[in-house]
Design an enzyme around this catalytic site. Structure first.
Site, PDB file in Angstrom:
ATOM      1  N   THR A   1      -7.709   1.189   9.023  1.00 14.30           N
ATOM      2  CA  THR A   1      -7.912   1.683  10.394  1.00 14.30           C
ATOM      3  C   THR A   1      -9.001   0.916  11.157  1.00 14.30           C
ATOM      4  OG1 THR A   1      -7.365   3.853   9.507  1.00 14.30           O
ATOM      5  CG2 THR A   1      -8.243   3.791  11.740  1.00 14.30           C
TER       6      THR A   1
ATOM      7  N   ASP B   1       0.852  -1.193   0.000  1.00 16.77           N
ATOM      8  CA  ASP B   1       0.000   0.000   0.000  1.00 16.77           C
ATOM      9  C   ASP B   1       0.895   1.253   0.000  1.00 16.77           C
ATOM     10  OD1 ASP B   1      -2.416   1.327   0.156  1.00 16.77           O
ATOM     11  OD2 ASP B   1      -2.712   0.996   2.304  1.00 16.77           O
TER      12      ASP B   1
ATOM     13  N   GLY C   1      -9.562   4.568   1.849  1.00 17.70           N
ATOM     14  CA  GLY C   1     -10.297   5.128   2.985  1.00 17.70           C
ATOM     15  C   GLY C   1     -11.611   4.410   3.248  1.00 17.70           C
TER      16      GLY C   1
ATOM     17  N   HIS D   1      -8.429   8.821   4.657  1.00 18.43           N
ATOM     18  CA  HIS D   1      -7.880   7.728   5.469  1.00 18.43           C
ATOM     19  C   HIS D   1      -8.267   7.937   6.923  1.00 18.43           C
ATOM     20  CE1 HIS D   1      -4.891   7.616   2.002  1.00 18.43           C
ATOM     21  NE2 HIS D   1      -5.556   6.469   1.949  1.00 18.43           N
ATOM     22  N   GLY D   2      -8.212   6.857   7.699  1.00 14.12           N
ATOM     23  CA  GLY D   2      -8.545   6.958   9.119  1.00 14.12           C
ATOM     24  C   GLY D   2     -10.047   6.833   9.320  1.00 14.12           C
TER      25      GLY D   2
HETATM   26 ZN   LIG Z   1      -4.893   4.781   0.913  1.00 11.86          ZN
END
Ligand SMILES: [Zn+2]
Length: 284
Positions: free
Chosen positions: A233, A82, A209, A180-181
């Site tokens: 995440t 990634d 994401g 993201h997250g």
């Molecule tokens: Zn990514």
């Protein structure tokens, strides 16, 4: 079977109108959990590691574990690197046995992104390894790559088409509003843009994401042309929360073979749920 390139898996997903979950793992138990999820649901699988995890465990350890999983498995499994902006790390991972890599030069100007992506495509294609690249900027945080959400630029459909043509990249991650997250509010996905990009680009598209995107929005993104969804995440949180729960109940617990068991189960269940959203169940 051996680890496979993610290219045929994602092409089949694109043709079949479903999506494949790509799950970031950081430990052997996490890897085993997502593999068990794929086996149980007959779902094709992409296992991913970030550059941070590559540095933490070593690409050879990760590739060896993923290879054992693939050899034992009857569902197709790809191993993907990634977000990587370093050519040397990409080559190191390919040599270790990764079957798919992402060159992320999205922070560079278009021409530089094209140049760097093309260089990786040339090297990877020679050994049958899939290459993913990013256009525009996905907001949020991914290991040490930080993009201010406000400055995150969305991908332009015409630029996407031009980028694929110039680079020969196998899969494309266009920024379409995901981050993201974990989302603070609802994600602000530009669905119209996904459709417009999918209409101009022939290669499978990747949704970054994927943690915490509501079910209806995942389904809509998939129906518009997303063939791979990255989830990191959310899975890390599920896994860690289950371990925290063990220690909350029994602070004296000191056997990883015991406290990892509920974590594995929780991660497996979360991965199955994502596979269900993606529509990949039974597609292996
Ligand atoms: Zn990514």
């Amino acid at each position: 079977m051996a680890l496979v390139s993610s290219t045929p898996l994602l092409q089949a997903a694109k043709e079949g109108g479903y999506c494949i979950g790509a799950f970031n793992v950081h430990t052997l138990e996490m890897l085993q959990a997502v593999v068990e999820a794929a086996e149980e649901t007959r779902s094709p699988l992409i296992i991913q590691s970030t550059v941070g995890t590559v540095k933490h465990l070593g690409p050879d350890y990760i590739a060896a574990a993923a290879t054992v999983a693939a050899n034992r498995s009857s569902v197709p499994i790809a191993l993907h690197l990634d977000h990587c902006s370093d050519f040397g790390t990409i080559m190191q991972c390919i040599r270790a046995g990764y079957t798919s890599v992402m060159i992320d030069a999205s922070h560079d100007p278009f021409e530089k992104n094209v140049e760097q992506t093309r260089k990786v495509v040339e090297a990877a294609s020679a050994v049958g390894v899939n290459v993913e690249a990013e256009l525009g900027r996905v907001g949020g945080v991914e290991d040490d790559i930080v993009v201010d959400e406000r400055d995150a630029l969305l991908a332009d459909p015409d630029e996407c088409a031009k980028f694929v043509e110039l680079t020969g990249v196998h899969t494309l991650a266009p920024a379409i509003g995901t981050a993201h997250g974990i989302y603070k509010g609802d994600p602000n996905i530009d669905f119209d843009r996904i459709g417009r990009i999918a209409a101009k680009v022939s290669v499978p598209l990747v949704l970054h994401g994927g943690s915490g995107i509501p079910e209806d929005q995942v389904r809509r993104a998939v129906s518009l042309g997303m063939s791979k969804m990255n989830v990191a995440t959310e899975l890390r949180i599920v896994f860690s929360d289950a371990i925290k729960e063990v220690f909350a109940k029994n602070p004296e617990e000191n056997d990883p073979r015991k406290y990892m068991v509920p974590a594995k189960q929780a991660l497996k269940a979360a991965a199955i749920e994502k596979m269900r959203l993606c529509g990949s169940i039974g597609k292996a």
